[in-house]
Design an enzyme around this catalytic site. Structure first.
Site, PDB file in Angstrom:
ATOM      1  CD  GLU A  34      -6.035  -4.246   7.543  1.00 49.03           C
ATOM      2  OE1 GLU A  34      -5.787  -5.432   7.014  1.00 49.03           O
ATOM      3  OE2 GLU A  34      -6.204  -3.343   7.212  1.00 49.03           O
ATOM      4  CG  LEU A  61      -4.360   7.003   9.895  1.00 49.39           C
ATOM      5  CD1 LEU A  61      -5.169   7.125  11.225  1.00 49.39           C
ATOM      6  CD2 LEU A  61      -3.487   8.225   9.538  1.00 49.39           C
ATOM      7  CG  ASP A  73      -1.616  -1.221   1.718  1.00 48.53           C
ATOM      8  OD1 ASP A  73      -1.932  -1.770   0.655  1.00 48.53           O
ATOM      9  OD2 ASP A  73      -1.636  -1.531   2.765  1.00 48.53           O
ATOM     10  CD  GLU A 130      -1.715  -2.454   7.347  1.00 49.25           C
ATOM     11  OE1 GLU A 130      -2.533  -3.134   7.090  1.00 49.25           O
ATOM     12  OE2 GLU A 130      -1.600  -1.171   7.475  1.00 49.25           O
ATOM     13  CD  GLU A 131       1.785   2.109   7.609  1.00 51.85           C
ATOM     14  OE1 GLU A 131       2.609   2.392   6.812  1.00 51.85           O
ATOM     15  OE2 GLU A 131       0.612   2.152   7.411  1.00 51.85           O
ATOM     16  CG  ASP A 143      -0.778   5.723   6.293  1.00 48.33           C
ATOM     17  OD1 ASP A 143      -1.590   6.383   6.370  1.00 48.33           O
ATOM     18  OD2 ASP A 143      -0.601   4.747   5.702  1.00 48.33           O
TER      19      ASP A 143
HETATM   20  P1  AFP Z   1      -5.729   1.459   2.608  1.00 46.84           P
HETATM   21  O1  AFP Z   1      -5.347   1.684   3.958  1.00 46.84           O
HETATM   22  O2  AFP Z   1      -4.728   1.168   1.589  1.00 46.84           O
HETATM   23  O3  AFP Z   1      -6.814   2.594   2.267  1.00 46.84           O
HETATM   24  O4  AFP Z   1      -6.710   0.102   2.497  1.00 46.84           O
HETATM   25  C1  AFP Z   1      -7.714   0.029   3.608  1.00 46.84           C
HETATM   26  C2  AFP Z   1      -8.184  -1.332   3.823  1.00 46.84           C
HETATM   27  O5  AFP Z   1      -7.153  -1.979   4.373  1.00 46.84           O
HETATM   28  C3  AFP Z   1      -9.457  -1.418   4.582  1.00 46.84           C
HETATM   29  O6  AFP Z   1      -9.535  -0.288   5.707  1.00 46.84           O
HETATM   30  C4  AFP Z   1     -10.739  -1.444   3.551  1.00 46.84           C
HETATM   31  O7  AFP Z   1     -11.786  -2.138   4.101  1.00 46.84           O
HETATM   32  C5  AFP Z   1     -10.073  -2.168   2.310  1.00 46.84           C
HETATM   33  O8  AFP Z   1      -8.445  -1.919   2.624  1.00 46.84           O
HETATM   34  C6  AFP Z   1     -10.337  -1.490   1.116  1.00 46.84           C
HETATM   35  O9  AFP Z   1      -9.968  -2.292   0.228  1.00 46.84           O
HETATM   36  P2  AFP Z   1     -10.315  -2.091  -1.184  1.00 46.84           P
HETATM   37  O10 AFP Z   1      -9.695  -0.651  -1.474  1.00 46.84           O
HETATM   38  O11 AFP Z   1      -9.598  -3.022  -2.209  1.00 46.84           O
HETATM   39  O12 AFP Z   1     -11.639  -2.058  -1.366  1.00 46.84           O
END
Ligand code: AFP
Length: 332
Positions: free
Chosen positions: A278, A120, A70, A99-100, A76
């Site tokens: 998560e 975050l 990511d 996670e970071e 973050d």
């Molecule tokens: P980011 O932190 O990269 O925005 O990802 C968020 C996440 O880990 C979680 O919070 C969301 O439910 C999921 O990913 C969203 O994933 P998609 O963008 O693939 O739907």
């Protein structure tokens, strides 16, 4: 021994709530209480930084990726620093994995707890002023206290969590957590600088009207049972709601009743979400609130991780909805 639920009045501050909880255990040394206070304190600092994100140059990404691929956003990294520093100075956690970061950090103190944190989550929503969150799990160090911290201390089943929670930075900021005696939610009163109990003994409705999935994944989903389930949701005229910030989607479904789905896809055959940062914490909370969390094949809390950044498929929320998904996946 089954722990009894905490029943304290709405409006009580987090500090008094923690203290009353601790008083139920005559032998408690207050370490977990202090650890929760440290997390709450760091979250207030992060909250302040998020609130001013639109005003100063801390929005936008760093042009680099974290271990999961990511894009790392500036906030973050700031949040990671804030939580790590609070836990390090607090002294109740001997180690932290975020996670970071690629590996765990040995905080070099005598604390008996370890913390897994997504400082975050939902960072792609930062730049557009949409709700984001922090997710944390607290475990006890597995190896004897006098031995150096090692990976084995972290690779534990979610069922071993001593406490877990999240902070939702939304229209108001909330801290929701459980120490295994039900789930309680606290709303941040910024004028007082205090979290106050606003959601007592939260429970997730057994069934709900909401299903939450990234619809753009549909053609890439590898499990037929999930496609069948989504067809059923549409036929029943359920409501589709997806924010893309797990904490926000989870929080809504916890309160209103619903299910969040992140299935395996051709691109991410193991699913996208991280077990340790998560899924575990939210699984602990949803079970405490009467709901369920599964990969479709296994209860999230029963998975023994083999790597720190392991990903899982995640179906989480109202018990009957998750059970229906599991049943359809078993028919495949
Ligand atoms: P980011 O932190 O990269 O925005 O990802 C968020 C996440 O880990 C979680 O919070 C969301 O439910 C999921 O990913 C969203 O994933 P998609 O963008 O693939 O739907």
């Amino acid at each position: 021994m089954e722990k009894s639920r905490i029943d304290l009045p709405i409006g009580i501050t987090l500090d008094r709530f923690i203290k009353s909880n601790e008083n139920q255990y005559p032998n408690a040394a207050g370490e977990l209480s202090q650890l929760l206070r440290d997390i709450a304190l760091a979250s207030k600092v992060v909250n302040r930084e998020i609130n001013k994100a639109g005003l100063i140059d801390i929005m936008g990404n760093m042009g680099q990726q974290n271990l999961g691929g990511d894009e790392q956003q500036k906030l973050d990294l700031l949040a990671n620093i804030r939580f790590t520093r609070a836990l390090s100075k607090g002294g109740e956690a001997c180690g932290i994995i975020s996670e970071e970061t690629e590996s765990f950090i040995d905080l070099k103190n005598k604390g008996k707890y370890i913390v897994a944190i997504d400082p975050l989550d939902g960072s792609s929503n930062i730049d557009v002023n949409v709700s984001i969150g922090t997710i944390f799990s607290i475990f006890k160090k597995q190896t004897p206290q006098d031995q150096p911290l090692c990976e084995k201390d972290f690779l534990q089943k979610g069922r071993n969590q001593i406490a877990a929670g999240y902070i939702l930075y939304g229209p108001s900021t909330m801290l929701v957590f459980s120490t295994g005696q039900g789930v309680n939610g606290f709303t941040y009163e910024s004028a007082l600088g205090e979290y106050v109990l606003s959601h007592q003994n939260m429970s997730c409705p057994e069934n709900g009207n909401i299903y939450s999935i990234n619809d753009g994944l549909l053609d890439d989903i590898t499990q037929k049972g999930v496609i069948t389930y989504l067809d059923k949701c549409r036929k029943k005229r359920l409501t589709a709601r997806y924010i893309g910030s797990l904490v926000a989607d989870f929080h809504r479904n916890l309160i209103k009743g619903g299910v969040f789905l992140y299935p395996p896809t051709t691109k991410l055959p193991l699913g996208k979400l991280r077990l340790f940062f998560e899924a575990n914490a939210l699984a602990f909370l949803i079970v405490q609130a009467g709901g369920l969390a599964s990969t479709g094949k296994e209860n999230i809390l029963d998975i023994t991780p083999t790597t720190l950044h392991e990903r899982v498929a995640l179906y989480i929320g109202s018990k009957k909805m998750v059970e229906e998904i599991i049943a359809l996946l078993h028919q495949e």
